[in-house]
Scaffold this motif. Structure first.
Motif, PDB file in Angstrom:
ATOM      1  N   ASP A  85     -13.294  11.584  16.284  1.00 52.63           N
ATOM      2  CA  ASP A  85     -14.559  11.196  16.919  1.00 52.63           C
ATOM      3  C   ASP A  85     -15.198  12.386  17.629  1.00 52.63           C
ATOM      4  O   ASP A  85     -16.406  12.588  17.553  1.00 52.63           O
ATOM      5  N   ILE A  86     -14.383  13.179  18.317  1.00 50.52           N
ATOM      6  CA  ILE A  86     -14.885  14.368  19.007  1.00 50.52           C
ATOM      7  C   ILE A  86     -15.447  15.368  18.001  1.00 50.52           C
ATOM      8  O   ILE A  86     -16.512  15.943  18.216  1.00 50.52           O
ATOM      9  N   LEU A  87     -14.739  15.553  16.896  1.00 52.40           N
ATOM     10  CA  LEU A  87     -15.163  16.515  15.879  1.00 52.40           C
ATOM     11  C   LEU A  87     -16.338  16.016  15.040  1.00 52.40           C
ATOM     12  O   LEU A  87     -17.053  16.807  14.437  1.00 52.40           O
ATOM     13  N   GLY A  88     -16.473  14.695  14.967  1.00 51.47           N
ATOM     14  CA  GLY A  88     -17.513  14.128  14.111  1.00 51.47           C
ATOM     15  C   GLY A  88     -17.159  14.202  12.634  1.00 51.47           C
ATOM     16  O   GLY A  88     -18.032  14.161  11.777  1.00 51.47           O
ATOM     17  N   ARG A  89     -15.869  14.310  12.350  1.00 53.00           N
ATOM     18  CA  ARG A  89     -15.388  14.376  10.971  1.00 53.00           C
ATOM     19  C   ARG A  89     -13.902  14.066  10.959  1.00 53.00           C
ATOM     20  O   ARG A  89     -13.244  14.077  11.983  1.00 53.00           O
ATOM     21  N   LYS A  90     -13.386  13.825   9.782  1.00 50.22           N
ATOM     22  CA  LYS A  90     -11.963  13.549   9.600  1.00 50.22           C
ATOM     23  C   LYS A  90     -11.155  14.832   9.758  1.00 50.22           C
ATOM     24  O   LYS A  90     -11.622  15.912   9.420  1.00 50.22           O
TER      25      LYS A  90
END
Length: 86
Positions: free
Chosen positions: A32-37
């Motif tokens: 969620d923080i990274l905005g990606r898997k």
């Protein structure tokens, strides 16, 4: 020293705002923080979470938390990482 701009910069910035000596984040929270898997290797191998930030090794993820003053301690089984301040 700052972390180079990478896909792990949001994690770096999140850890910089952390007042606690340690922070525990689930893999889902990190995504969620990274905005990606996270990459598949992060979900399978504790070595991905090693605290090696050598430029030669290319561990941009480790630079993100180490430059923020933390070391990662991951549990693949529990799908969680504890970032401990150094």
């Amino acid at each position: 020293m700052t972390a180079r701009k990478s896909i792990y910069t949001p994690l770096h910035q999140r850890l910089l705002t952390e007042a606690a000596h340690s922070v525990r984040l689930t893999f889902v929270e990190i995504e969620d923080i990274l905005g990606r898997k996270l990459p598949a290797s992060a979900l399978k191998f504790t070595a991905w979470w090693s605290n090696e930030s050598s430029m030669k090794a290319g561990h941009a993820q480790a630079r993100a938390w180490m430059v923020a003053g933390f070391r990662a301690h991951a549990s693949i089984k529990d799908r969680v990482v504890e970032f401990r301040g150094v």
